[in-house]
Design an enzyme around this catalytic site. Structure first.
Site, short mmCIF file in Angstrom:
data_model
loop_
_atom_site.label_atom_id
_atom_site.label_comp_id
_atom_site.label_asym_id
_atom_site.label_seq_id
_atom_site.Cartn_x
_atom_site.Cartn_y
_atom_site.Cartn_z
N ARG A 27 -4.07 -4.23 1.33
CA ARG A 27 -4.97 -4.06 0.19
C ARG A 27 -5.42 -5.42 -0.35
NH1 ARG A 27 -2.07 -0.57 -2.27
NH2 ARG A 27 -3.01 1.14 -1.11
N LYS B 292 -1.33 2.26 -7.75
CA LYS B 292 -2.41 1.68 -6.94
C LYS B 292 -3.42 0.96 -7.85
CE LYS B 292 -4.10 3.84 -3.26
NZ LYS B 292 -4.91 4.74 -2.39
N ASP C 282 -8.95 3.69 0.29
CA ASP C 282 -8.20 4.69 1.05
C ASP C 282 -7.35 3.89 2.02
OD1 ASP C 282 -7.63 7.50 1.32
OD2 ASP C 282 -8.31 7.28 3.37
N SER C 283 -6.08 4.18 2.00
CA SER C 283 -5.18 3.37 2.80
C SER C 283 -4.10 4.25 3.39
CB SER C 283 -4.55 2.26 1.94
OG SER C 283 -4.06 2.80 0.74
N TYR D 175 5.22 3.85 1.11
CA TYR D 175 6.12 3.50 2.21
C TYR D 175 6.65 2.07 2.12
CZ TYR D 175 4.12 7.74 4.26
OH TYR D 175 3.73 9.05 4.47
N ASP D 176 6.38 1.38 1.02
CA ASP D 176 6.76 -0.03 0.88
C ASP D 176 8.24 -0.32 1.19
OD1 ASP D 176 4.16 -0.60 0.29
OD2 ASP D 176 4.49 -1.19 -1.79
#
Length: 197
Positions: free
Chosen positions: A178, A10, A68-69, A153-154
């Site tokens: 993002r 990230k 936060d995602s 989860y990409d």
């Protein structure tokens, strides 16, 4: 900005998007410190992002940025949502989370596999000022993972026939949740920094 994250993938993505915008985000390792662990018990992405940013700012005295995602799946009433990182338990791996998601959706047809990724970025300053931005991208959940790029989860999240895991970093950044949130926060930072001039 100090980055309030311990997720190296990230952090890499944050920097990849922020650097061309003229913003440098430093990791705790760059500063020779160890940021305190933050319990992400907020009910919203904004609450969690702000909590992480405030903690990092208080620990360092530096302006801090946090993200936060999560993934919200229509067929699961918006789950995993704020629990995306720990969907299959605390310290869950990406693989475990992906397998749980596929298991829960195994009998769900393609037309009902709508989902979206959301990212909330929060910047907190030592004077108490707070900036935030939200980005969202809509897609579908695939029946099997594809591609080795990205993280989380990409490999399951498909936009226009291609999973985030199959996209180059540049392709993903251009449309990702993002990327959208960070481009908004860059504009707000620019306005904030020049407001007193």
């Amino acid at each position: 900005l100090i980055t309030a994250s311990k997720n190296p993938k990230k952090i890499k993505e944050l920097n990849r998007i922020l650097q061309p915008l003229g913003i440098q985000a430093v990791h705790e390792d760059d500063c020779g410190i160890c940021l305190p662990e933050v319990v992400e018990d907020g009910e919203t992405f904004l609450e969690n992002a702000k909590k992480k940013a405030v903690s990092a700012m208080q620990a360092t005295g530096l302006p801090a940025i946090a993200d936060d995602s999560g993934l919200c799946v229509a067929a699961l009433d918006g789950a995993p949502g704020v629990y995306s990182a720990r969907f299959s338990g605390e310290n869950a791996t990406d693989e475990q989370n992906n397998q749980k998601l596929l298991k829960l959706l195994e009998n769900v047809p393609e037309e009902k596999r709508d989902a979206y990724f959301i990212s909330v970025i929060c910047v907190v300053f030592p004077n108490g000022d707070v900036l935030s931005a939200e980005g969202r991208v809509d897609g579908k959940i695939a029946f099997a993972p594809s591609g080795s790029g990205g993280f989380g989860y990409d490999p399951l999240f498909v936009v226009d026939g291609k999973s985030f895991g199959e996209m180059t970093a540049q392709q993903k950044d251009a449309i990702s949740h993002r990327g959208r949130a960070l481009r908004q926060i860059a504009v707000k930072l620019e306005e904030y920094l020049h407001a007193d001039k």
